[in-house]
Motif scaffolding. Structure first.
Motif, PDB file in Angstrom:
ATOM      1  N   MET A   9     -89.282  33.301  -8.456  1.00 36.35           N
ATOM      2  CA  MET A   9     -89.198  33.951  -9.764  1.00 36.35           C
ATOM      3  C   MET A   9     -88.627  32.932 -10.756  1.00 36.35           C
ATOM      4  O   MET A   9     -87.603  32.293 -10.488  1.00 36.35           O
ATOM      5  CB  MET A   9     -88.301  35.190  -9.717  1.00 36.35           C
ATOM      6  N   TYR A  10     -89.286  32.799 -11.889  1.00 37.12           N
ATOM      7  CA  TYR A  10     -88.916  31.781 -12.875  1.00 37.12           C
ATOM      8  C   TYR A  10     -88.764  32.454 -14.226  1.00 37.12           C
ATOM      9  O   TYR A  10     -89.713  33.052 -14.738  1.00 37.12           O
ATOM     10  CB  TYR A  10     -90.004  30.694 -12.914  1.00 37.12           C
ATOM     11  N   LEU A  11     -87.556  32.395 -14.799  1.00 34.13           N
ATOM     12  CA  LEU A  11     -87.291  32.996 -16.111  1.00 34.13           C
ATOM     13  C   LEU A  11     -87.047  31.891 -17.126  1.00 34.13           C
ATOM     14  O   LEU A  11     -86.264  30.959 -16.875  1.00 34.13           O
ATOM     15  CB  LEU A  11     -86.077  33.928 -16.037  1.00 34.13           C
ATOM     16  N   LYS A  12     -87.714  32.002 -18.285  1.00 35.63           N
ATOM     17  CA  LYS A  12     -87.538  31.032 -19.365  1.00 35.63           C
ATOM     18  C   LYS A  12     -87.383  31.772 -20.693  1.00 35.63           C
ATOM     19  O   LYS A  12     -88.019  32.804 -20.932  1.00 35.63           O
ATOM     20  CB  LYS A  12     -88.748  30.096 -19.449  1.00 35.63           C
ATOM     21  N   GLU A  13     -86.539  31.206 -21.559  1.00 38.45           N
ATOM     22  CA  GLU A  13     -86.348  31.778 -22.894  1.00 38.45           C
ATOM     23  C   GLU A  13     -87.540  31.473 -23.780  1.00 38.45           C
ATOM     24  O   GLU A  13     -88.012  30.335 -23.842  1.00 38.45           O
ATOM     25  CB  GLU A  13     -85.061  31.200 -23.508  1.00 38.45           C
ATOM     26  N   VAL A  14     -88.066  32.508 -24.467  1.00 39.04           N
ATOM     27  CA  VAL A  14     -89.177  32.328 -25.402  1.00 39.04           C
ATOM     28  C   VAL A  14     -88.648  32.335 -26.839  1.00 39.04           C
ATOM     29  O   VAL A  14     -88.909  31.422 -27.619  1.00 39.04           O
ATOM     30  CB  VAL A  14     -90.236  33.435 -25.223  1.00 39.04           C
ATOM     31  N   THR A  15     -87.932  33.383 -27.197  1.00 36.77           N
ATOM     32  CA  THR A  15     -87.181  33.430 -28.447  1.00 36.77           C
ATOM     33  C   THR A  15     -85.797  33.956 -28.088  1.00 36.77           C
ATOM     34  O   THR A  15     -85.523  34.251 -26.922  1.00 36.77           O
ATOM     35  CB  THR A  15     -87.830  34.376 -29.485  1.00 36.77           C
ATOM     36  N   LYS A  16     -84.920  34.105 -29.061  1.00 35.11           N
ATOM     37  CA  LYS A  16     -83.572  34.580 -28.743  1.00 35.11           C
ATOM     38  C   LYS A  16     -83.566  36.036 -28.299  1.00 35.11           C
ATOM     39  O   LYS A  16     -82.546  36.547 -27.859  1.00 35.11           O
ATOM     40  CB  LYS A  16     -82.644  34.399 -29.942  1.00 35.11           C
ATOM     41  N   PHE A  17     -84.721  36.706 -28.409  1.00 29.15           N
ATOM     42  CA  PHE A  17     -84.824  38.091 -27.968  1.00 29.15           C
ATOM     43  C   PHE A  17     -85.798  38.269 -26.812  1.00 29.15           C
ATOM     44  O   PHE A  17     -85.780  39.295 -26.142  1.00 29.15           O
ATOM     45  CB  PHE A  17     -85.280  38.996 -29.116  1.00 29.15           C
ATOM     46  N   LEU A  18     -86.684  37.309 -26.597  1.00 30.99           N
ATOM     47  CA  LEU A  18     -87.748  37.458 -25.609  1.00 30.99           C
ATOM     48  C   LEU A  18     -87.596  36.464 -24.458  1.00 30.99           C
ATOM     49  O   LEU A  18     -87.147  35.337 -24.656  1.00 30.99           O
ATOM     50  CB  LEU A  18     -89.123  37.249 -26.261  1.00 30.99           C
ATOM     51  N   ALA A  19     -87.976  36.918 -23.273  1.00 33.85           N
ATOM     52  CA  ALA A  19     -87.966  36.049 -22.095  1.00 33.85           C
ATOM     53  C   ALA A  19     -89.271  36.219 -21.332  1.00 33.85           C
ATOM     54  O   ALA A  19     -89.836  37.315 -21.299  1.00 33.85           O
ATOM     55  CB  ALA A  19     -86.782  36.391 -21.192  1.00 33.85           C
ATOM     56  N   MET A  20     -89.742  35.144 -20.733  1.00 34.27           N
ATOM     57  CA  MET A  20     -90.881  35.226 -19.831  1.00 34.27           C
ATOM     58  C   MET A  20     -90.365  35.180 -18.403  1.00 34.27           C
ATOM     59  O   MET A  20     -89.537  34.340 -18.054  1.00 34.27           O
ATOM     60  CB  MET A  20     -91.874  34.092 -20.053  1.00 34.27           C
ATOM     61  N   VAL A  21     -90.842  36.091 -17.579  1.00 31.95           N
ATOM     62  CA  VAL A  21     -90.510  36.100 -16.152  1.00 31.95           C
ATOM     63  C   VAL A  21     -91.807  35.920 -15.368  1.00 31.95           C
ATOM     64  O   VAL A  21     -92.751  36.705 -15.543  1.00 31.95           O
ATOM     65  CB  VAL A  21     -89.804  37.402 -15.734  1.00 31.95           C
TER      66      VAL A  21
END
Length: 394
Positions: free
Chosen positions: A321-333
């Motif tokens: 599982m890989y989580l990355k920040e997209v914006t200060k409110f959104l994340a991609m998992v």
């Protein structure tokens, strides 16, 4: 995120004591139902400031008393523990809450008391439905739902006449106390009865969506995700970007999450597995909780989630599982195999391209809002000048 109360309807007479009884007398909300608060530009219905041009879809939360409406709102948007909702008092006022956690999750929730008869002549129900994007009707699955189905039919038919574009969502709630077979049986029965009532009234064109929900698991978050996605005009673009991203990165599944509410605003075209969604929610909780404890120094101001936020979890079934920040409110998992994660450099490069594309989508939205604001200001200025000429013919 702020909570406020709706004080009264516009155009009420002094003797409308019955209607006024459902509202707090807070002067800040006197314009809650004024015409200036309803936006309907370019075919988009929503609740907007007459000058800002910001259109916020409205979600109505309706149902009989004690069906669980307020508990749903508190658990999803206020991170309240499900057990704490047992001590919530019954709602006796119409509550309005702005939800603007991210650039894409921006709407208002209106929580209606179960005992309110908003079809009473003292209420302007047409104005309520005119600016509504979605109507969620909550049915208590552990109670006799004959009366609830009757109220559902009346609400849906009246709302559809005012605004045919409303999305009608039915939450078959409190299913945590039912067996799997009983859940399916309840859903089938409620689905059949509700649609039969519409068919008898020759209203087959009205579409109802049904969800089995409980605040004691992630089903309520998934149901709300599906509701909110219907109110996001950029959804097809986001899904297409996710499809391109996973196909070029060797990823099996990807979600775009709002990190505060754990609503996923988009995913790729492959089916969503409930267990996968639950793992995503748990991962976001872990990242936020650890960041809150160890990510901020004592007295440091700021968000525990920022552009440096990232997490990798190796599961015991060779899945990563890989989580990355997209914006200060959104994340991609993302979910991918361990052998695929060996190409992390390629994944990060593709993610950078994806993030840039998301920003471009957001920039387009900002420009649209700015244009609406400018157009609204011009209309307001023109109207002011016209009124001035009419009032001062000399």
């Amino acid at each position: 995120m702020t909570s406020e109360r709706v004080s009264k309807f516009s155009g009420e007479d002094e003797d409308d004591d019955k209607a006024l009884g459902y509202y707090d007398e807070d002067e800040d909300d006197l314009e809650a139902f004024s015409d200036g608060g309803l936006g309907c530009e370019d075919g988009v219905l929503g609740f907007s400031d007459s000058l800002s041009g910001e259109v916020k879809p409205r979600i109505l939360l309706m149902g009989l008393r004690r069906s669980g409406k307020s508990s749903i709102q508190k658990v999803v948007f206020h991170k309240m523990s499900p057990n704490e909702t047992l001590f919530l008092e019954s709602t006796n006022k119409i509550c309005r809450e702005d939800v603007s956690n991210s650039s894409f999750v921006s709407f208002q929730i209106w929580d209606f008391p179960g005992q309110i008869d908003f079809f009473d002549p003292t209420f302007d129900y047409e104005m309520i439905f005119r600016g509504t994007g979605a109507l969620i009707f909550v049915i208590d699955s552990q109670d006799d739902y004959v009366e609830a189905l009757s109220r559902l039919h009346l609400t849906v038919t009246r709302a559809y006449k005012v605004n045919p574009d409303i999305n009608f969502e039915v939450f078959i709630h409190k299913v945590d106390g039912l067996s799997d077979d009983h859940k399916i049986e309840k859903q089938r029965d409620i689905h059949k009865r509700a649609n039969d009532d519409l068919a008898d009234a020759s209203l087959e064109r009205i579409h109802l969506s049904f969800y089995l929900t409980s605040i004691y698991d992630h089903s309520i978050f998934e149901a709300f995700s599906k509701v909110v996605q219907k109110l996001i005009p950029q959804l097809p673009t986001l899904e297409n970007l996710l499809n391109i991203f996973i196909s070029n990165s060797g990823i099996e599944k990807a979600f775009l999450f709002d990190v505060v509410s754990k609503i996923y605003i988009a995913t790729d075209s492959s089916p969503v597995d409930m267990q996968t969604y639950e793992l995503c929610c748990d991962m976001i909780d872990v990242v936020i909780d650890i960041s809150c404890i160890y990510g901020l120094t004592e007295g440091e101001a700021g968000s525990p989630y920022d552009n440096e936020s990232m997490a990798i979890i190796h599961l015991n079934n060779t899945t990563v599982m890989y989580l990355k920040e997209v914006t200060k409110f959104l994340a991609m998992v993302c979910f991918l195999r361990e052998e695929g994660f060996e190409r992390k450099g390629l994944i990060d490069y593709n993610f950078h391209c994806f993030k840039k594309a998301i920003q471009e989508v957001f920039d387009v939205r900002v420009k649209v809002q700015q244009n609406r604001k400018l157009l609204s200001q011009r209309r307001w200025s023109k109207q002011t000048m016209t009124n001035g000429v009419l009032n001062n013919p000399h």
